[in-house]
Design a protein around this motif. Sequence first.
Motif, mmCIF file in Angstrom:
data_model
loop_
_atom_site.group_PDB
_atom_site.id
_atom_site.type_symbol
_atom_site.label_atom_id
_atom_site.label_comp_id
_atom_site.label_asym_id
_atom_site.label_seq_id
_atom_site.Cartn_x
_atom_site.Cartn_y
_atom_site.Cartn_z
ATOM 1 N N GLY A 1 0.810 -1.211 0.000
ATOM 2 C CA GLY A 1 0.000 0.000 0.000
ATOM 3 C C GLY A 1 0.842 1.260 0.000
ATOM 4 N N LEU A 2 1.954 1.226 0.730
ATOM 5 C CA LEU A 2 2.844 2.393 0.771
ATOM 6 C C LEU A 2 3.498 2.628 -0.585
ATOM 7 C CD1 LEU A 2 3.968 4.572 2.639
ATOM 8 C CD2 LEU A 2 5.844 3.006 3.222
ATOM 9 N N TYR B 1 2.219 1.795 -3.496
ATOM 10 C CA TYR B 1 1.161 2.314 -4.369
ATOM 11 C C TYR B 1 0.987 3.815 -4.141
ATOM 12 C CZ TYR B 1 -3.517 2.719 -6.478
ATOM 13 O OH TYR B 1 -4.588 3.079 -7.255
ATOM 14 N N TRP B 2 0.984 4.216 -2.870
ATOM 15 C CA TRP B 2 0.810 5.638 -2.568
ATOM 16 C C TRP B 2 1.997 6.454 -3.065
ATOM 17 C CZ3 TRP B 2 3.523 9.077 0.615
ATOM 18 C CH2 TRP B 2 2.896 10.300 0.830
ATOM 19 N N GLU C 1 -0.444 7.383 -6.016
ATOM 20 C CA GLU C 1 -1.550 8.074 -5.363
ATOM 21 C C GLU C 1 -1.184 9.454 -4.844
ATOM 22 O OE1 GLU C 1 -4.986 6.876 -2.049
ATOM 23 O OE2 GLU C 1 -3.364 5.478 -2.556
ATOM 24 N N ARG C 2 0.029 9.637 -4.368
ATOM 25 C CA ARG C 2 0.375 10.928 -3.771
ATOM 26 C C ARG C 2 0.430 12.041 -4.810
ATOM 27 N NH1 ARG C 2 6.368 12.084 -3.256
ATOM 28 N NH2 ARG C 2 7.434 10.649 -4.673
ATOM 29 N N ASN D 1 -13.767 2.825 -3.820
ATOM 30 C CA ASN D 1 -13.282 2.891 -2.441
ATOM 31 C C ASN D 1 -14.475 2.977 -1.493
ATOM 32 O OD1 ASN D 1 -11.858 3.261 -0.092
ATOM 33 N ND2 ASN D 1 -10.884 5.180 -0.702
ATOM 34 N N ARG E 1 -4.645 -2.004 -2.896
ATOM 35 C CA ARG E 1 -3.464 -1.309 -3.409
ATOM 36 C C ARG E 1 -2.331 -2.300 -3.679
ATOM 37 N NH1 ARG E 1 -5.926 2.341 0.171
ATOM 38 N NH2 ARG E 1 -6.030 4.511 -0.588
ATOM 39 N N ARG F 1 -10.151 7.384 -5.141
ATOM 40 C CA ARG F 1 -10.919 8.633 -5.101
ATOM 41 C C ARG F 1 -12.396 8.419 -5.402
ATOM 42 N NH1 ARG F 1 -7.002 11.665 -9.245
ATOM 43 N NH2 ARG F 1 -7.145 9.561 -10.123
ATOM 44 N N SER G 1 -2.130 3.135 6.909
ATOM 45 C CA SER G 1 -3.418 3.159 6.217
ATOM 46 C C SER G 1 -4.205 4.416 6.552
ATOM 47 C CB SER G 1 -4.234 1.914 6.583
ATOM 48 O OG SER G 1 -4.611 1.933 7.945
ATOM 49 N N ILE H 1 -2.679 7.304 4.660
ATOM 50 C CA ILE H 1 -3.030 7.310 3.243
ATOM 51 C C ILE H 1 -4.483 7.732 3.034
ATOM 52 C CG2 ILE H 1 -3.381 5.814 1.231
ATOM 53 C CD1 ILE H 1 -0.952 4.199 2.136
ATOM 54 N N ASP H 2 -5.375 7.248 3.899
ATOM 55 C CA ASP H 2 -6.808 7.422 3.672
ATOM 56 C C ASP H 2 -7.397 8.666 4.335
ATOM 57 O OD1 ASP H 2 -7.323 5.370 1.989
ATOM 58 O OD2 ASP H 2 -8.242 4.041 3.446
#
Length: 444
Positions: free
Chosen positions: A49-50, A52-53, A57-58, A192, A219, A275, A381, A384-385
């Motif tokens: 997940g990290l 992916y961000w 995602e970031r 999501n 992710r 999103r 998490s 990120i969220d």
Amino acid sequence: MTERLLAFLILCLVAGAPFGAALMWTGNLILDFVFFYPLFMSGLWTFGGLYYWLHWERFWPWSPDAPPPTLKGTPWISILIPCHNEAEHGADTVLSALNQRYPHVEVIAIDDGSTDDTGAMLDRLADTHARLRVIHLARNQGKAMALRMGALAARSEYLVCIDGDAILHRDAAVYLAAPLVDHPRVGAVTGNPRVRTRSTLIGRVQVGEFSSIVGLIKRTQRVYGQVFTVSGVVAAFRRGALDRVGYWSLDMVTEDIDISWKLQRDHWSIFFEPRALCWILMPETLRGLWKQRLRWAQGGAEVFLKNLPGIRAWRHRRLWPMALEYCVSTIWAFALALSMALWTTGLFVALPGHIQVETLMPPAFTGMALAAACLLQFCISVFIDHRYEHGLFRALYWVIWYPLAYWLIGLLTTLYGFPRVMLRRHRARARWNSPDRGIKAPTS
């Protein structure tokens, strides 16, 4: 007969692998697998997940008030809403779909043999909203058939499918459709979902589940290329891809898992779009939660057994990590059950040393490592969220209790659901059963 023999051999493999390991290894080594597997998966989900961000995602601009992305050619988007006995929540769902800021949206609500006032409610809404069409099915045909009927009636190539009790964010449809428009080999996009039933401990814990576990899993799976399942409550599909694979299967308990595998076997990609927010109702009682998770477990077993013979070919190699993850998690459930059985037996009967399980408590280091990994997972998490849902840090206290519940529920539903599916001779048409939708459902 061949399918039943195959099911029997797989059952022997899954149930027998830990038993064979028990005969060959010591009980402590089995316990190492039982305790270290959740630790490994927690680490995998966290760093997946990290990544992916950090990688994607970031860089994505998003805020609740930001304008939605622009779609090339401004195509129409069809929002399909299958409904069965949704008189209480269905109007809010339909209105959230009609209130999308993207102008080229049509909404198709499918009343699948409801026995309450759902049909009349939908007709009243259709009288006042020109972009809403209603399809009435005379009797309960199941969600898969309702989605099929909606897809055949839709005017768009891009289909957004939501449950009849979900609330779409006003830009969710366009976020879901954007990857389909921009990438011709994308067959589906999963959204999501965010939990809005929080009046009990079970509801609050699931808030953490969808952030710290479900979101990170989606992710991570997207990082290594395949997604086990789209979120059945909110997902978008390319109609051409659905047509190639034969649309949703009518005899599968979880049509969302099945369509995900069908699309990926046909070499379509599935994206995750964080999103695309959708506020959903979840069970808030133990009975409702058990029924839901048992259905998920049985659906996963059905899809796995259905696809196992066909994915051995080299052209389906991208599905192997996903299948392996499912196999190992199932073996873990049986290994833990076997360890518990051996430990209990050892309290009353002297067992040979190589199968003696002296304790079910993890070693101190393992327990501390697992607790630290879970805490790190939750913090990442929430980090990120947090931009998608404010106040997640307030749920941290409830979130830290979830690993025990998550793995325990997974254990019990796998032990009960997997053999049940494998020993069943025939699959019947999957039809609606009204779920537990929570005790109190505050809106977002």
